[in-house]
Design a protein around this motif. Structure first.
Motif, short mmCIF file in Angstrom:
data_model
loop_
_atom_site.label_atom_id
_atom_site.label_comp_id
_atom_site.label_asym_id
_atom_site.label_seq_id
_atom_site.Cartn_x
_atom_site.Cartn_y
_atom_site.Cartn_z
N SER A 254 96.81 51.66 51.45
CA SER A 254 96.17 52.21 50.23
C SER A 254 94.42 51.13 51.51
O SER A 254 94.37 50.78 50.78
CB SER A 254 95.58 52.73 49.17
N HIS A 255 93.63 52.49 51.23
CA HIS A 255 92.09 51.70 51.98
C HIS A 255 91.58 51.09 50.38
O HIS A 255 91.20 50.25 50.33
CB HIS A 255 91.16 53.13 52.43
N ILE B 27 100.72 53.85 55.15
CA ILE B 27 100.43 55.50 54.67
C ILE B 27 98.60 55.75 55.03
O ILE B 27 98.47 56.35 55.16
CB ILE B 27 100.56 55.36 53.36
N LYS B 28 98.05 54.09 54.96
CA LYS B 28 96.54 54.78 54.63
C LYS B 28 96.02 55.09 56.00
O LYS B 28 95.02 55.29 56.26
CB LYS B 28 95.58 53.06 54.37
N LEU C 114 96.47 57.72 57.80
CA LEU C 114 96.36 58.91 57.54
C LEU C 114 95.83 59.58 57.04
O LEU C 114 95.36 60.76 56.29
CB LEU C 114 98.18 59.39 57.67
N GLU C 115 95.64 58.63 56.13
CA GLU C 115 94.24 59.61 54.32
C GLU C 115 92.87 58.69 55.33
O GLU C 115 92.43 57.52 55.67
CB GLU C 115 94.34 58.38 53.64
N GLU C 116 91.97 59.34 54.63
CA GLU C 116 90.57 59.77 55.17
C GLU C 116 89.81 58.14 54.33
O GLU C 116 90.04 57.94 52.69
CB GLU C 116 89.61 60.81 54.56
N LYS C 117 88.92 56.97 54.56
CA LYS C 117 88.45 56.68 54.12
C LYS C 117 87.12 56.88 53.27
O LYS C 117 86.21 57.30 53.69
CB LYS C 117 87.41 55.38 55.12
N GLU C 118 87.00 56.47 51.69
CA GLU C 118 86.36 56.98 51.38
C GLU C 118 84.66 56.33 51.78
O GLU C 118 84.87 55.37 52.02
CB GLU C 118 87.07 57.31 50.10
#
Length: 379
Positions: A306-307, A341-342, A344-348
């Motif tokens: 995670s970010h 995994i991170k 593929l997730e947008e950084k908040e």
């Protein structure tokens, strides 16, 4: 000549005498014979032709046959004789010899009765159903008229009991073949076999007269809960010999070892930067192992989960969870796969509060403001 003929005519016979006779006539319920060495005729009742049940006398003898017989009754003008008793006397001697030596011999199956098979060996031989084959047989009808190999397993002349076994012959042959096969098998060989039996812990495979065990862990590269998920009885399979224990006659086999490993060509199946769907299999303190292909697990390091800052992977993931991952690095030789995994997730966006200048300060330079503040401090 006349004297010799008179001697023949006056010869007397007693019960149990052994005589020879030539078949002269076959009737429905009896056979007539000419007693050799006498002018007397002999009568063989159909029940005395064989140790087995006879429907038609012509099935057993034909005109002109010379038979060895035993006298059972002396009448005025004829002798009642038995072929069955004469055959039995000779047969019992032969059966005793075969029993003592353990001889294997072939014989025709004369009849199928309740509980087994019947053969004629001069005496009635019985083969119990359990001693016909080394496997269960539902219907023995087709066995009538077949020639099988037998071994005598029980003999009692007084009780007229002769028990034969075809199963004993089969088992002996299999045991000999098994020993020969075991001598010629060595670890590392690739062989073809047939799945014989499936258990909870694996499958037994016949590799030419001897069974080897494919343990459940050696059935496939992927996880197997039950062997029946992978193989069925009767399946032809390729197996690799893992080990041979001659003393205990045990062979360990593997189907898995004959198949391409899950890591073969992994650099094509899981190329760098590719996105895959996987299942979290294990969570450890430094990350999570995700299965992306059957038998292929990659590591998502805790820094790639995670970010956000997380203390342990358990805060974000749980075993059995389906996740999407991006391949960061792949190494077929070392069977290593690095995943993220991170990625593929947008950084908040960072949460921050903007400082709003007072209205009177707008239009001034920052240096001027600081200078004024410093002057105030000096005063």
């Amino acid at each position: 000549m006349t004297e010799d003929m008179n001697q023949v005519e006056v010869r007397t016979f007693s019960e149990n005498d052994k005589v020879k006779g030539t078949v002269t006539k076959i009737e429905e319920k009896q056979v007539l014979v000419s007693i050799i060495g006498s002018k007397l005729d002999g009568i063989i009742p159909i029940s005395e032709l064989s140790s087995l049940h006879v429907e038609h006398a012509s099935d057993v003898v034909k005109e002109g046959d010379e038979l060895e017989l035993v006298v059972t009754k002396v009448e005025e003008d004829a002798l009642v004789v038995s072929k069955r008793k004469a055959d039995a006397e000779k047969a019992w001697e032969e059966m005793k010899r075969r029993f003592e030596t353990g001889e294997v011999f072939e014989c025709l199956v004369n009849d199928v009765v309740k509980g087994g098979l019947v053969v004629d060996l001069g005496v009635r031989g019985f083969v119990p159903a359990s001693l016909v084959e080394d496997h269960y047989v539902d219907d023995f009808t087709d066995y009538k008229g077949k020639t099988l190999s037998f071994k005598i397993v029980e003999l009692d002349q007084e009780k007229n009991r002769l028990i034969l076994s075809h199963r004993a012959v089969i088992e002996t042959e299999k045991e000999q073949k098994k020993k020969q096969v075991l001598k010629n098998i060595s670890a590392g060989q690739i062989l073809e076999g047939v799945v014989q039996r499936i258990t909870n812990f694996g499958a037994f495979v016949d590799i030419g007269g001897v069974d080897g065990l494919v343990h459940i862990s050696q059935l496939s590269h992927k996880h197997v809960s039950m062997p029946s998920e992978v193989v069925q009885e009767g399946d032809k399979v390729q197996v690799k010999v893992l080990s041979v224990d001659l003393d205990n006659e045990r062979i360990s086999l593997s189907i898995k070892e004959t198949q391409p490993g899950p890591w073969t060509n992994i650099e094509e199946k899981a190329a760098v930067d590719s996105v895959l769907t996987g299942v979290v299999k294990r969570i450890v303190s430094f990350g999570a192992f995700v299965e992306v292909l059957p038998g292929v697990e990659g590591l998502v390091h805790i820094s790639q989960i995670s970010h956000k800052h997380i203390g342990t992977p358990h805060e974000v993931l749980k075993e059995g969870q389906q996740v999407q991952v991006k391949v960061l690095d792949v190494n077929e030789k070392e069977q290593r796969l690095s995943l993220s995994i991170k990625e593929l997730e947008e950084k908040e966006a960072d949460n921050h509060v903007e400082y709003e200048l007072p209205e009177e300060a707008k239009g001034f330079q920052l240096g001027e403001m600081i200078g004024d503040k410093l002057k105030g401090l000096k005063n």
